[in-house]
Design a protein around this motif. Sequence first.
Motif, PDB file in Angstrom:
ATOM      1  N   ILE A 228       0.839  -1.203   0.000  1.00 24.89           N
ATOM      2  CA  ILE A 228       0.000   0.000   0.000  1.00 24.89           C
ATOM      3  C   ILE A 228       0.874   1.254   0.000  1.00 24.89           C
ATOM      4  N   LEU A 229       1.879   1.253   0.877  1.00 24.36           N
ATOM      5  CA  LEU A 229       2.755   2.417   0.970  1.00 24.36           C
ATOM      6  C   LEU A 229       3.514   2.642  -0.337  1.00 24.36           C
ATOM      7  N   LEU A 230       4.025   1.555  -0.916  1.00 22.43           N
ATOM      8  CA  LEU A 230       4.794   1.675  -2.158  1.00 22.43           C
ATOM      9  C   LEU A 230       3.907   2.110  -3.320  1.00 22.43           C
ATOM     10  N   ALA A 231       2.651   1.671  -3.313  1.00 23.74           N
ATOM     11  CA  ALA A 231       1.726   2.117  -4.356  1.00 23.74           C
ATOM     12  C   ALA A 231       1.536   3.625  -4.296  1.00 23.74           C
ATOM     13  N   LEU A 232       1.412   4.158  -3.081  1.00 23.17           N
ATOM     14  CA  LEU A 232       1.271   5.603  -2.917  1.00 23.17           C
ATOM     15  C   LEU A 232       2.527   6.332  -3.388  1.00 23.17           C
ATOM     16  N   ALA A 258      22.224  -0.121  -3.178  1.00 22.83           N
ATOM     17  CA  ALA A 258      23.361  -0.702  -2.468  1.00 22.83           C
ATOM     18  C   ALA A 258      23.143  -0.613  -0.957  1.00 22.83           C
ATOM     19  N   PHE A 259      22.636   0.532  -0.503  1.00 21.00           N
ATOM     20  CA  PHE A 259      22.364   0.714   0.922  1.00 21.00           C
ATOM     21  C   PHE A 259      21.290  -0.250   1.405  1.00 21.00           C
ATOM     22  N   SER A 260      20.320  -0.546   0.532  1.00 22.38           N
ATOM     23  CA  SER A 260      19.242  -1.468   0.919  1.00 22.38           C
ATOM     24  C   SER A 260      19.780  -2.866   1.219  1.00 22.38           C
ATOM     25  N   TRP A 261      20.837  -3.275   0.515  1.00 27.90           N
ATOM     26  CA  TRP A 261      21.415  -4.601   0.774  1.00 27.90           C
ATOM     27  C   TRP A 261      22.237  -4.608   2.052  1.00 27.90           C
ATOM     28  N   LEU A 262      22.828  -3.476   2.378  1.00 33.79           N
ATOM     29  CA  LEU A 262      23.506  -3.376   3.665  1.00 33.79           C
ATOM     30  C   LEU A 262      22.496  -3.481   4.803  1.00 33.79           C
ATOM     31  N   LEU A 280      12.773  -2.870   7.201  1.00 35.93           N
ATOM     32  CA  LEU A 280      12.036  -3.512   6.109  1.00 35.93           C
ATOM     33  C   LEU A 280      11.425  -2.468   5.182  1.00 35.93           C
ATOM     34  N   LEU A 281      10.838  -1.433   5.788  1.00 34.03           N
ATOM     35  CA  LEU A 281      10.200  -0.379   5.006  1.00 34.03           C
ATOM     36  C   LEU A 281      11.226   0.377   4.160  1.00 34.03           C
ATOM     37  N   LEU A 282      12.340   0.737   4.768  1.00 36.86           N
ATOM     38  CA  LEU A 282      13.367   1.487   4.041  1.00 36.86           C
ATOM     39  C   LEU A 282      13.961   0.657   2.914  1.00 36.86           C
ATOM     40  N   ALA A 283      14.238  -0.613   3.187  1.00 37.28           N
ATOM     41  CA  ALA A 283      14.795  -1.492   2.156  1.00 37.28           C
ATOM     42  C   ALA A 283      13.816  -1.664   1.005  1.00 37.28           C
ATOM     43  N   ALA A 284      12.525  -1.795   1.327  1.00 34.15           N
ATOM     44  CA  ALA A 284      11.507  -1.953   0.288  1.00 34.15           C
ATOM     45  C   ALA A 284      11.405  -0.707  -0.577  1.00 34.15           C
ATOM     46  N   PHE A 285      11.429   0.469   0.058  1.00 35.14           N
ATOM     47  CA  PHE A 285      11.345   1.721  -0.702  1.00 35.14           C
ATOM     48  C   PHE A 285      12.552   1.890  -1.626  1.00 35.14           C
ATOM     49  N   LEU A 286      13.747   1.695  -1.085  1.00 34.13           N
ATOM     50  CA  LEU A 286      14.963   1.875  -1.881  1.00 34.13           C
ATOM     51  C   LEU A 286      15.026   0.887  -3.046  1.00 34.13           C
ATOM     52  N   SER A 287      14.578  -0.341  -2.792  1.00 30.02           N
ATOM     53  CA  SER A 287      14.597  -1.359  -3.848  1.00 30.02           C
ATOM     54  C   SER A 287      13.603  -1.043  -4.953  1.00 30.02           C
ATOM     55  N   ASN A 288      12.402  -0.656  -4.566  1.00 30.55           N
ATOM     56  CA  ASN A 288      11.380  -0.372  -5.569  1.00 30.55           C
ATOM     57  C   ASN A 288      11.668   0.920  -6.333  1.00 30.55           C
ATOM     58  N   PHE A 294      15.607   1.735 -12.888  1.00 32.11           N
ATOM     59  CA  PHE A 294      16.302   0.758 -13.733  1.00 32.11           C
ATOM     60  C   PHE A 294      15.445   0.313 -14.907  1.00 32.11           C
ATOM     61  N   ASN A 295      14.177   0.007 -14.650  1.00 29.29           N
ATOM     62  CA  ASN A 295      13.312  -0.464 -15.734  1.00 29.29           C
ATOM     63  C   ASN A 295      13.035   0.630 -16.756  1.00 29.29           C
ATOM     64  N   LYS A 296      12.965   1.874 -16.310  1.00 24.79           N
ATOM     65  CA  LYS A 296      12.841   2.976 -17.271  1.00 24.79           C
ATOM     66  C   LYS A 296      14.041   2.976 -18.202  1.00 24.79           C
ATOM     67  N   ARG A 297      15.245   2.859 -17.627  1.00 23.87           N
ATOM     68  CA  ARG A 297      16.459   2.853 -18.450  1.00 23.87           C
ATOM     69  C   ARG A 297      16.496   1.614 -19.339  1.00 23.87           C
ATOM     70  N   PHE A 298      16.096   0.480 -18.789  1.00 25.52           N
ATOM     71  CA  PHE A 298      16.111  -0.770 -19.555  1.00 25.52           C
ATOM     72  C   PHE A 298      15.247  -0.664 -20.812  1.00 25.52           C
TER      73      PHE A 298
END
Length: 369
Positions: A228-232, A258-262, A280-288, A294-298
């Motif tokens: 829900i948060l990521l959709a917003l 990179a920070f999300s994996w740390l 969990l929230l921060l890692a999810a935000f940074l990853s998404n 990345f997908n825009k560039r791809f």
Amino acid sequence: MPLFIAVILWDKGLSISDIALFIALTATGFVFALYYWDRLRAQHDWAKLISLSFILQSLFVVSLLWGDHTLITTVGALINGAAGCFYWSTQRLLFQAITEDKNTGNTFGNFQILVVFALKSGVLIGSYLLGMEYFISLLLLSFMLSLLGFLLVYKSLISNTQLAKLKQVPAFTLKQVIKFQDQHHSSLIFVVDGLFLFLESYFWLLTIYMLTQESVMQLGLILIALSILLALIFFVIKKYIDRVDTQKIYRIAVLGYAFSWLIRGFLDTEMDSLFIYSGLLLAAFLSNFFRLAFNKRFYDIARQDKPTRYIICKSYYSQFMLVVFFSVIAVLTMTTDTAVHQLQVIYYLCTPLVLVYFLYGKRAKSVAL
């Protein structure tokens, strides 16, 4: 159900090493299926392409229902790879067809929002059934939905004339794939990207499960809250990303990734719950956020030359290296160390590889076409 594969395998008694081997064989199944998929694509056989993803997914569910440990990690893994091939390869190809210049960030953002809300109901139902130990019920429901999806999709595609108009180039030979090279270091990015995608979809989800004391219901609620948060977040930034300095956004996204994996490597079951959920929230935000950039560039790079070849080469390179990466991980995790610590070590070791993404889109000095 696919979202819970890692959890299901773990609850069936598989170790981290076993799951790594499962992923390696899944990638093997993907590579072999991709050769056949490419030939069906060239023949415009869209009904068979999309329907096979449902059929293969149903067969994989059957292997989980009645298969033993060995069958699941061999035949089941190969079928899972083939199902993923037909679903994701077709999805990427059709997504490329509907995007236009300078709108890939917005279109992918819309797609992410749609996926988030579609997955939310599936996660809620799946986590409830697993939490109530209705394992067979979940698999039977997934099996029935796959069959229903096959019947509905096959019927609609038979009478669809839009897909028939999509121009398709001839199927590619393995020699053409091996010789692929461009000005954007794409082949190197393909090699690395598959690793992180599967670490996220299998090992990271399993880590969240362990961090929540292996409560499937709690895992499901966390995933829904994050969705829900990521959709917003995507709703706010999906248009903005197409307007700003894309290179600057991309670099920030890579650093954040990179920070999300740390963060993933740092989180532990002994930590306070509030600290875990914040991580969990921060890692999810940074990853998404990274995935959006990345997908825009791809897709922007893909449309510059030969998008179909680009997408197919991406799958071949990524999946082949998944076989290598996760075979190595399977060997390295054959220890008596705890699963959480094994996963933490994997995340830390993989973090430096994120920096390879900085090369994506930079012009190479020489190109062999």
